[in-house]
Design a protein around this motif. Structure first.
Motif, PDB file in Angstrom:
ATOM      1  N   GLU A  45       0.843  -1.195   0.000  1.00 26.60           N
ATOM      2  CA  GLU A  45       0.000   0.000   0.000  1.00 26.60           C
ATOM      3  C   GLU A  45       0.881   1.249   0.000  1.00 26.60           C
ATOM      4  O   GLU A  45       1.931   1.269   0.611  1.00 26.60           O
ATOM      5  CB  GLU A  45      -0.965   0.010   1.189  1.00 26.60           C
ATOM      6  CG  GLU A  45      -0.326   0.124   2.540  1.00 26.60           C
ATOM      7  CD  GLU A  45       0.153  -1.202   3.130  1.00 26.60           C
ATOM      8  OE1 GLU A  45       0.785  -1.157   4.181  1.00 26.60           O
ATOM      9  OE2 GLU A  45      -0.096  -2.271   2.538  1.00 26.60           O
ATOM     10  N   ARG A  47       1.928   4.784   1.181  1.00 23.74           N
ATOM     11  CA  ARG A  47       1.813   5.412   2.502  1.00 23.74           C
ATOM     12  C   ARG A  47       2.455   6.772   2.506  1.00 23.74           C
ATOM     13  O   ARG A  47       3.361   7.035   1.738  1.00 23.74           O
ATOM     14  CB  ARG A  47       2.512   4.523   3.531  1.00 23.74           C
ATOM     15  CG  ARG A  47       2.029   3.079   3.489  1.00 23.74           C
ATOM     16  CD  ARG A  47       2.820   2.231   4.396  1.00 23.74           C
ATOM     17  NE  ARG A  47       2.469   2.592   5.763  1.00 23.74           N
ATOM     18  CZ  ARG A  47       2.813   1.894   6.807  1.00 23.74           C
ATOM     19  NH1 ARG A  47       3.514   0.812   6.660  1.00 23.74           N
ATOM     20  NH2 ARG A  47       2.470   2.259   8.015  1.00 23.74           N
ATOM     21  N   THR A  48       2.020   7.600   3.421  1.00 20.45           N
ATOM     22  CA  THR A  48       2.666   8.898   3.579  1.00 20.45           C
ATOM     23  C   THR A  48       3.948   8.733   4.386  1.00 20.45           C
ATOM     24  O   THR A  48       4.113   7.757   5.118  1.00 20.45           O
ATOM     25  CB  THR A  48       1.748   9.902   4.310  1.00 20.45           C
ATOM     26  OG1 THR A  48       1.540   9.441   5.648  1.00 20.45           O
ATOM     27  CG2 THR A  48       0.427  10.084   3.590  1.00 20.45           C
ATOM     28  N   ALA A  51       3.047   8.587   8.084  1.00 19.28           N
ATOM     29  CA  ALA A  51       2.509   7.289   8.507  1.00 19.28           C
ATOM     30  C   ALA A  51       3.612   6.239   8.575  1.00 19.28           C
ATOM     31  O   ALA A  51       3.647   5.417   9.488  1.00 19.28           O
ATOM     32  CB  ALA A  51       1.399   6.839   7.563  1.00 19.28           C
ATOM     33  N   LEU A  52       4.529   6.274   7.617  1.00 15.75           N
ATOM     34  CA  LEU A  52       5.649   5.334   7.639  1.00 15.75           C
ATOM     35  C   LEU A  52       6.496   5.566   8.882  1.00 15.75           C
ATOM     36  O   LEU A  52       6.846   4.613   9.582  1.00 15.75           O
ATOM     37  CB  LEU A  52       6.505   5.472   6.378  1.00 15.75           C
ATOM     38  CG  LEU A  52       7.766   4.613   6.360  1.00 15.75           C
ATOM     39  CD1 LEU A  52       7.420   3.128   6.312  1.00 15.75           C
ATOM     40  CD2 LEU A  52       8.663   4.995   5.206  1.00 15.75           C
ATOM     41  N   SER A  55       4.776   4.140  11.844  1.00 19.97           N
ATOM     42  CA  SER A  55       4.696   2.677  11.853  1.00 19.97           C
ATOM     43  C   SER A  55       6.027   2.000  12.144  1.00 19.97           C
ATOM     44  O   SER A  55       6.052   0.907  12.700  1.00 19.97           O
ATOM     45  CB  SER A  55       4.113   2.154  10.538  1.00 19.97           C
ATOM     46  OG  SER A  55       5.055   2.238   9.497  1.00 19.97           O
TER      47      SER A  55
END
Length: 135
Positions: A45, A47-48, A51-52, A55
């Motif tokens: 997916e 991802r920004t 967000a990465l 995570s």
């Protein structure tokens, strides 16, 4: 029976795993953080960057040089998010996916050799327990 604290045991295991992985990463020309990024993006997916960073537990400002290097090497794409022009969407290129698979295969082989030190009956239980505690 006395035992070391979990943190001490986990730290020793972590150092052992890092020492095991460093030569593999060096052979493929990637740093530990670069591999963490490739691994984080391998799900497919887009991802920004923010967000990465969340995570993988990285400070997003320190992540930028790693992303720059991976992009310069043609391993990731980084494009403006059409929904938010301030954000960047990340993805793996074909070369990035290929590199990730190669590195991960070697790391998994090394992990299998390490896990072979445990009785077969304990291996699955260890992985399930580790996943649950790390989850």
């Amino acid at each position: 029976m006395a035992r070391d604290d979990l943190g001490a045991l986990a730290a020793r295991l972590g150092r052992r795993l890092i020492a095991m992985e460093q030569p593999i990463l060096a052979r493929h020309g990637v740093s530990m953080w670069a591999y963490v990024v490739l691994n984080g993006l391998a799900g497919g997916e887009v991802r920004t960057q923010a967000a990465l960073a969340t995570s993988i537990g990285a400070d997003k400002t320190r992540l930028i040089p790693v992303l720059d290097d991976l992009q310069d090497r043609g391993l990731i794409t980084r494009e403006p998010d059409p929904g938010d022009r301030r954000a960047r969407l990340l993805g793996l290129t074909g070369s990035g996916r290929e590199l990730h698979r190669a590195v991960q295969a070697e790391i998994r082989d090394a992990e299998d050799r390490l896990m072979a030190e445990l009785p077969a009956s304990d291996r699955d239980a260890f992985l399930r327990t580790l996943s649950a505690l790390a989850g």
